[in-house]
Design an enzyme around this catalytic site. Structure first.
Site, PDB file in Angstrom:
ATOM      1  N   THR A 139     -20.231 -63.698   3.060  1.00  0.00           N
ATOM      2  CA  THR A 139     -19.887 -63.184   1.735  1.00  0.00           C
ATOM      3  C   THR A 139     -20.016 -61.672   1.755  1.00  0.00           C
ATOM      4  O   THR A 139     -21.012 -61.133   2.247  1.00  0.00           O
ATOM      5  CB  THR A 139     -20.821 -63.754   0.642  1.00  0.00           C
ATOM      6  OG1 THR A 139     -22.179 -63.462   0.969  1.00  0.00           O
ATOM      7  CG2 THR A 139     -20.619 -65.241   0.458  1.00  0.00           C
TER       8      THR A 139
ATOM      9  N   ASN B 267     -20.991 -58.678  -0.081  1.00  0.00           N
ATOM     10  CA  ASN B 267     -21.792 -58.365  -1.269  1.00  0.00           C
ATOM     11  C   ASN B 267     -21.405 -56.982  -1.785  1.00  0.00           C
ATOM     12  O   ASN B 267     -21.202 -56.052  -1.001  1.00  0.00           O
ATOM     13  CB  ASN B 267     -23.284 -58.367  -0.919  1.00  0.00           C
ATOM     14  CG  ASN B 267     -23.794 -59.722  -0.427  1.00  0.00           C
ATOM     15  OD1 ASN B 267     -23.062 -60.456   0.228  1.00  0.00           O
ATOM     16  ND2 ASN B 267     -25.016 -60.036  -0.737  1.00  0.00           N
TER      17      ASN B 267
ATOM     18  N   GLU C  71     -21.414 -61.710  -4.686  1.00  0.00           N
ATOM     19  CA  GLU C  71     -20.972 -61.964  -3.305  1.00  0.00           C
ATOM     20  C   GLU C  71     -19.602 -62.603  -3.312  1.00  0.00           C
ATOM     21  O   GLU C  71     -19.385 -63.593  -4.007  1.00  0.00           O
ATOM     22  CB  GLU C  71     -21.889 -62.959  -2.610  1.00  0.00           C
ATOM     23  CG  GLU C  71     -23.337 -62.697  -2.702  1.00  0.00           C
ATOM     24  CD  GLU C  71     -24.080 -63.917  -2.192  1.00  0.00           C
ATOM     25  OE1 GLU C  71     -23.558 -64.617  -1.304  1.00  0.00           O
ATOM     26  OE2 GLU C  71     -25.154 -64.179  -2.698  1.00  0.00           O
TER      27      GLU C  71
HETATM   28  C1  LIG Z   1     -18.557 -69.996  -3.508  1.00  0.00           C
HETATM   29  C2  LIG Z   1     -20.037 -69.804  -3.411  1.00  0.00           C
HETATM   30  C3  LIG Z   1     -20.880 -70.628  -4.135  1.00  0.00           C
HETATM   31  C4  LIG Z   1     -22.253 -70.473  -4.061  1.00  0.00           C
HETATM   32  N1  LIG Z   1     -23.070 -71.301  -4.789  1.00  0.00           N
HETATM   33  C5  LIG Z   1     -24.408 -71.175  -4.711  1.00  0.00           C
HETATM   34  C6  LIG Z   1     -25.282 -72.031  -5.464  1.00  0.00           C
HETATM   35  O1  LIG Z   1     -24.850 -72.886  -6.247  1.00  0.00           O
HETATM   36  N2  LIG Z   1     -26.622 -71.885  -5.303  1.00  0.00           N
HETATM   37  C7  LIG Z   1     -27.167 -70.953  -4.466  1.00  0.00           C
HETATM   38  O2  LIG Z   1     -28.376 -70.884  -4.363  1.00  0.00           O
HETATM   39  N3  LIG Z   1     -26.363 -70.094  -3.764  1.00  0.00           N
HETATM   40  C8  LIG Z   1     -25.008 -70.199  -3.864  1.00  0.00           C
HETATM   41  N4  LIG Z   1     -24.184 -69.348  -3.174  1.00  0.00           N
HETATM   42  C9  LIG Z   1     -24.775 -68.209  -2.513  1.00  0.00           C
HETATM   43  C10 LIG Z   1     -25.244 -68.463  -1.101  1.00  0.00           C
HETATM   44  O3  LIG Z   1     -26.540 -68.969  -1.125  1.00  0.00           O
HETATM   45  C11 LIG Z   1     -25.166 -67.075  -0.481  1.00  0.00           C
HETATM   46  O4  LIG Z   1     -23.819 -66.838  -0.177  1.00  0.00           O
HETATM   47  C12 LIG Z   1     -26.039 -66.870   0.660  1.00  0.00           C
HETATM   48  O5  LIG Z   1     -27.381 -66.893   0.232  1.00  0.00           O
HETATM   49  C13 LIG Z   1     -25.742 -65.582   1.408  1.00  0.00           C
HETATM   50  O6  LIG Z   1     -26.370 -64.467   0.819  1.00  0.00           O
HETATM   51  P1  LIG Z   1     -26.289 -63.027   1.478  1.00  0.00           P
HETATM   52  O7  LIG Z   1     -24.900 -62.510   1.272  1.00  0.00           O
HETATM   53  O8  LIG Z   1     -27.309 -62.197   0.741  1.00  0.00           O
HETATM   54  O9  LIG Z   1     -26.615 -63.176   2.926  1.00  0.00           O
HETATM   55  C14 LIG Z   1     -22.803 -69.477  -3.230  1.00  0.00           C
HETATM   56  C15 LIG Z   1     -21.940 -68.634  -2.502  1.00  0.00           C
HETATM   57  C16 LIG Z   1     -20.580 -68.799  -2.585  1.00  0.00           C
HETATM   58  C17 LIG Z   1     -19.673 -67.895  -1.800  1.00  0.00           C
HETATM   59  N1  LIG Z   2     -14.000 -64.073   5.046  1.00  0.00           N
HETATM   60  C1  LIG Z   2     -14.976 -63.197   4.767  1.00  0.00           C
HETATM   61  N2  LIG Z   2     -15.412 -63.045   3.492  1.00  0.00           N
HETATM   62  C2  LIG Z   2     -16.380 -62.160   3.208  1.00  0.00           C
HETATM   63  N3  LIG Z   2     -16.986 -61.360   4.112  1.00  0.00           N
HETATM   64  C3  LIG Z   2     -16.598 -61.470   5.404  1.00  0.00           C
HETATM   65  C4  LIG Z   2     -15.576 -62.395   5.781  1.00  0.00           C
HETATM   66  N4  LIG Z   2     -15.384 -62.280   7.120  1.00  0.00           N
HETATM   67  C5  LIG Z   2     -16.233 -61.341   7.559  1.00  0.00           C
HETATM   68  N5  LIG Z   2     -16.969 -60.842   6.528  1.00  0.00           N
HETATM   69  C6  LIG Z   2     -17.987 -59.787   6.712  1.00  0.00           C
HETATM   70  O1  LIG Z   2     -19.224 -60.479   6.878  1.00  0.00           O
HETATM   71  C7  LIG Z   2     -20.239 -59.666   6.306  1.00  0.00           C
HETATM   72  C8  LIG Z   2     -21.559 -60.410   6.363  1.00  0.00           C
HETATM   73  O2  LIG Z   2     -21.693 -61.365   5.360  1.00  0.00           O
HETATM   74  P1  LIG Z   2     -23.069 -62.123   5.201  1.00  0.00           P
HETATM   75  O3  LIG Z   2     -23.346 -62.971   6.393  1.00  0.00           O
HETATM   76  O4  LIG Z   2     -23.013 -62.745   3.845  1.00  0.00           O
HETATM   77  O5  LIG Z   2     -24.159 -60.958   5.260  1.00  0.00           O
HETATM   78  P2  LIG Z   2     -24.776 -60.062   4.100  1.00  0.00           P
HETATM   79  O6  LIG Z   2     -26.051 -60.766   3.731  1.00  0.00           O
HETATM   80  O7  LIG Z   2     -25.017 -58.720   4.697  1.00  0.00           O
HETATM   81  O8  LIG Z   2     -23.813 -60.054   2.965  1.00  0.00           O
HETATM   82  C9  LIG Z   2     -19.597 -59.215   5.026  1.00  0.00           C
HETATM   83  O9  LIG Z   2     -20.225 -58.119   4.411  1.00  0.00           O
HETATM   84  C10 LIG Z   2     -18.207 -58.810   5.547  1.00  0.00           C
HETATM   85  O10 LIG Z   2     -18.264 -57.493   6.076  1.00  0.00           O
HETATM   86 MG   LIG Z   3     -23.160 -61.749   1.911  1.00  0.00          MG
END
Ligand SMILES: Cc1cc2nc3c(=O)[nH]c(=O)nc-3n(C[C@H](O)[C@H](O)[C@H](O)COP(=O)(O)O)c2cc1C
Ligand SMILES: Nc1ncnc2c1ncn2[C@@H]1O[C@H](COP(=O)(O)OP(=O)(O)O)[C@@H](O)[C@H]1O
Ligand SMILES: [Mg+2]
Length: 206
Positions: free
Chosen positions: A42, A44, A140
């Site tokens: 995701t 962020n 995110e």
């Molecule tokens: C479409 C989508 C739905 C999500 N739904 C939930 C949820 O219902 N509950 C939750 O705790 N996290 C949810 N998440 C968040 C994930 O836990 C999160 O993407 C993950 O912790 C990564 O966080 P980071 O970007 O800080 O690494 C969701 C993320 C996405 C993209």
């Molecule tokens: N399809 C995608 N959607 C979103 N981010 C992506 C995708 N492919 C690669 N990335 C890259 O992956 C990175 C890391 O995401 P993630 O594992 O959620 O780490 P963070 O906790 O730093 O957000 C994003 O910030 C982006 O640069």
């Molecule tokens: Mg992320």
């Protein structure tokens, strides 16, 4: 708990208030869980993206929409993410939206004109991620496309078109991933409806 039955499509065919809703910001570092823990990266962006657009009170939950990526400001040196949400201010955002740094030569696909014009289907989460019990709200965005490299620092501009569901807690990581995978399918179907594509024009803003 995970939702037992899920609607195949969410939101009305034509977005109703508060949608379409614009949020933007530079891609920042999160907790590193998206790819590593869940296999679903995701991008962020700072929470200030909501206040700048006047939507601080937007309900936490899962949404769908379209986004663009301006890769001209993305990190290119392999140093990875350098800033966290706390490090960014409104001034950073304003600077980022107006930066005109040209893509470097020899960067291959990264930062080309075509990349900047491309519109990506997205599903996004706004909230506290109850499964991980975050103490701060985050925004995110998962782009429904494959990228060979990270794009931290890129300016992400988003138009949110509809609400999918509230955030949930889960009994396991697998249950969370299963629900996110279904969110992706719901977003694809919701965006594919007649009229959905028309809203991508909203992204053509400075
Ligand atoms: C479409 C989508 C739905 C999500 N739904 C939930 C949820 O219902 N509950 C939750 O705790 N996290 C949810 N998440 C968040 C994930 O836990 C999160 O993407 C993950 O912790 C990564 O966080 P980071 O970007 O800080 O690494 C969701 C993320 C996405 C993209
Ligand atoms: N399809 C995608 N959607 C979103 N981010 C992506 C995708 N492919 C690669 N990335 C890259 O992956 C990175 C890391 O995401 P993630 O594992 O959620 O780490 P963070 O906790 O730093 O957000 C994003 O910030 C982006 O640069
Ligand atoms: Mg992320």
């Amino acid at each position: 708990m995970s939702t037992p039955t899920r609607p195949a499509i969410c939101g009305p065919p034509t977005p109703t208030h508060p949608f379409p809703l614009k949020i933007s910001g530079p891609v920042i570092k999160g907790f590193g869980r998206g790819s590593a823990d869940l296999g679903i990266p995701t991008a962020n962006i700072p929470l200030s993206g909501l206040s700048i657009s006047g939507h601080t009170d937007l309900a936490s939950g899962i949404y769908y929409g379209w986004c663009t990526l301006d890769l001209r400001s993305a990190a290119r040196d392999g140093s990875g993410p350098s800033k966290t949400s706390q490090d960014f201010s409104v001034a950073d955002l304003e600077y980022s939206t107006t930066t005109t740094a040209a893509p470097r030569e020899g960067d291959g696909e990264t930062g080309t004109e075509t990349d900047m014009q491309r519109i990506y289907a997205t599903v996004l989460s706004i909230g506290f991620n109850p499964f991980y019990a975050n103490s701060q709200r985050s925004i995110e965005i998962h782009l429904l496309a494959h990228f060979d490299a990270d794009f931290y620092g890129a300016m992400l501009r988003l138009v949110v078109l509809g609400f999918i569901r509230p955030e949930s807690d889960y009994v396991s990581r697998e249950a969370l991933v299963q629900d996110i995978r279904e969110d992706i399918r719901v977003a694809q179907r919701s965006l594919a409806r007649e009229g959905g594509e028309d809203r991508s024009d909203e992204l053509r803003y400075a």
